[in-house]
Design a protein around this motif. Structure first.
Motif: not given
Length: 308
Positions: A173-181, A186-192, A271-282
């Motif tokens: 069980x993970x109480x998350x409402x959103x996922x990052x395609x 394995x780099x997020x596309x920018x969608x949520x 647990x992560x403070x940011x998304x994958x590739x956050x140095x590029x996506x912010x």
């Protein structure tokens, strides 16, 4: 006796709890409750594999192409995941950390990450591992020791287990409402997207044969500000990983790309403070000004099943 591949071993004990923290990477190699393993970790004579128990600093997950731009400069980091062309999991996993403080049930690991071509900034890191009646707490502190701003992200890579041969018969069980395609690297596309199907773990989904390497966010939190991910067995045993508000993202990985002998033995809940590739996506990126610091906490608790 030869030094273990992970360097000095720091054993912590409190009641039924036992943990082992290691010098190399400042990592958590083992965690047990009443001799039952709660982490699928590495043996004392093994080199860490699959990121097991390692802090991921100063960025978690993948950095696309090993490149980013910050403060008007182009920066390049070594690509260490050739299949995706990425720099993965930061720069501190193989560095020798210093035991700055210790007691029977606690220790502090510290590292000054010096300025270097992949990260031309100065960063002071400290991780406090503490065992108590409620389990393990891991407190990270990161401080900018330089004279200019720096980009920062943090993650940790524990593989949770309840001692089963595989995770297939367990539920998560993970109480998350959103996922990052993500793309094929394995780099997020920018969608949520709202969670659905295999990515919807809010109600305690049976793992079965589902394959996850998924970044989740928009975490629902309890009144204490913590989000809780729970891995449970049919007999009621459960291991919980909690994250404070410093961690806004969590990666869930069923381990299907690991070597066959380690595949699906534990569920990585990262647990992560940011998304994958956050140095590029912010996305979730923290910028620390000179003298500024960040503190974030996560931990692990355990619950026996009825009659255990």
């Amino acid at each position: 006796m030869p030094t273990p591949p992970s360097g000095e071993q720091v054993e912590l004990r409190h009641g039924p709890w036992r943990a082992v923290v290691v010098e190399v990477g400042g990592a958590l190699r083992a965690l047990e409750h009443g001799r039952a393993p709660l982490l699928d970790g590495d043996g004392e004579r093994e080199m860490a594999s699959g990121g097991r128990g390692q802090p991921l600093l100063p960025w978690p997950n993948r950095l696309a192409g090993g490149r980013y731009r910050f403060g008007g400069r182009e920066v390049e980091a070594p690509v260490n995941e050739r299949a995706t062309g990425s720099a993965i999991h930061g720069l501190t996993r193989w560095m020798p950390w210093r035991v700055a403080d210790r007691g029977p049930d606690r220790c502090a690991m510290t590292l000054r990450l010096p300025s270097s071509p992949p990260y031309p900034f100065q960063l002071d890191l400290r991780i406090d591992y503490t065992l108590g009646d409620d389990g393990l707490e891991v407190a990270l502190s990161a401080a900018n020791a330089g004279d200019g701003p720096l980009p920062f992200g943090a993650g940790f890579h524990p593989y949770l287990t309840l001692g089963e041969a595989t995770i297939d018969g367990l539920a998560v069980r993970v109480p998350a409402a959103t996922w990052l395609p993500a793309d094929e690297r394995g780099i997020p596309t920018g969608e949520r997207r709202p969670v659905a199907g295999d990515a919807d773990l809010r109600d305690g989904a049976a793992i079965g044969r589902r394959v996850l390497d998924t970044c989740l966010t928009d975490l629902a939190r309890d009144p204490d500000g913590r989000a809780r991910a729970v891995l449970s067995a049919p007999d009621g045993r459960a291991v919980t990983l909690w994250m404070d508000e410093g961690y806004g993202f969590v990666m869930v990985f069923t381990g299907d790309t690991l070597p066959p002998e380690r595949r699906r033995r534990g569920l990585a809940v990262e647990p992560m403070t940011c998304a994958p590739d956050a140095f590029n996506s912010g996305d979730g990126l923290v910028v620390l000004e000179p003298g500024a610091s960040l503190t974030a906490r996560w931990g692990i608790a355990y619950e026996d099943g009825p009659g255990s």
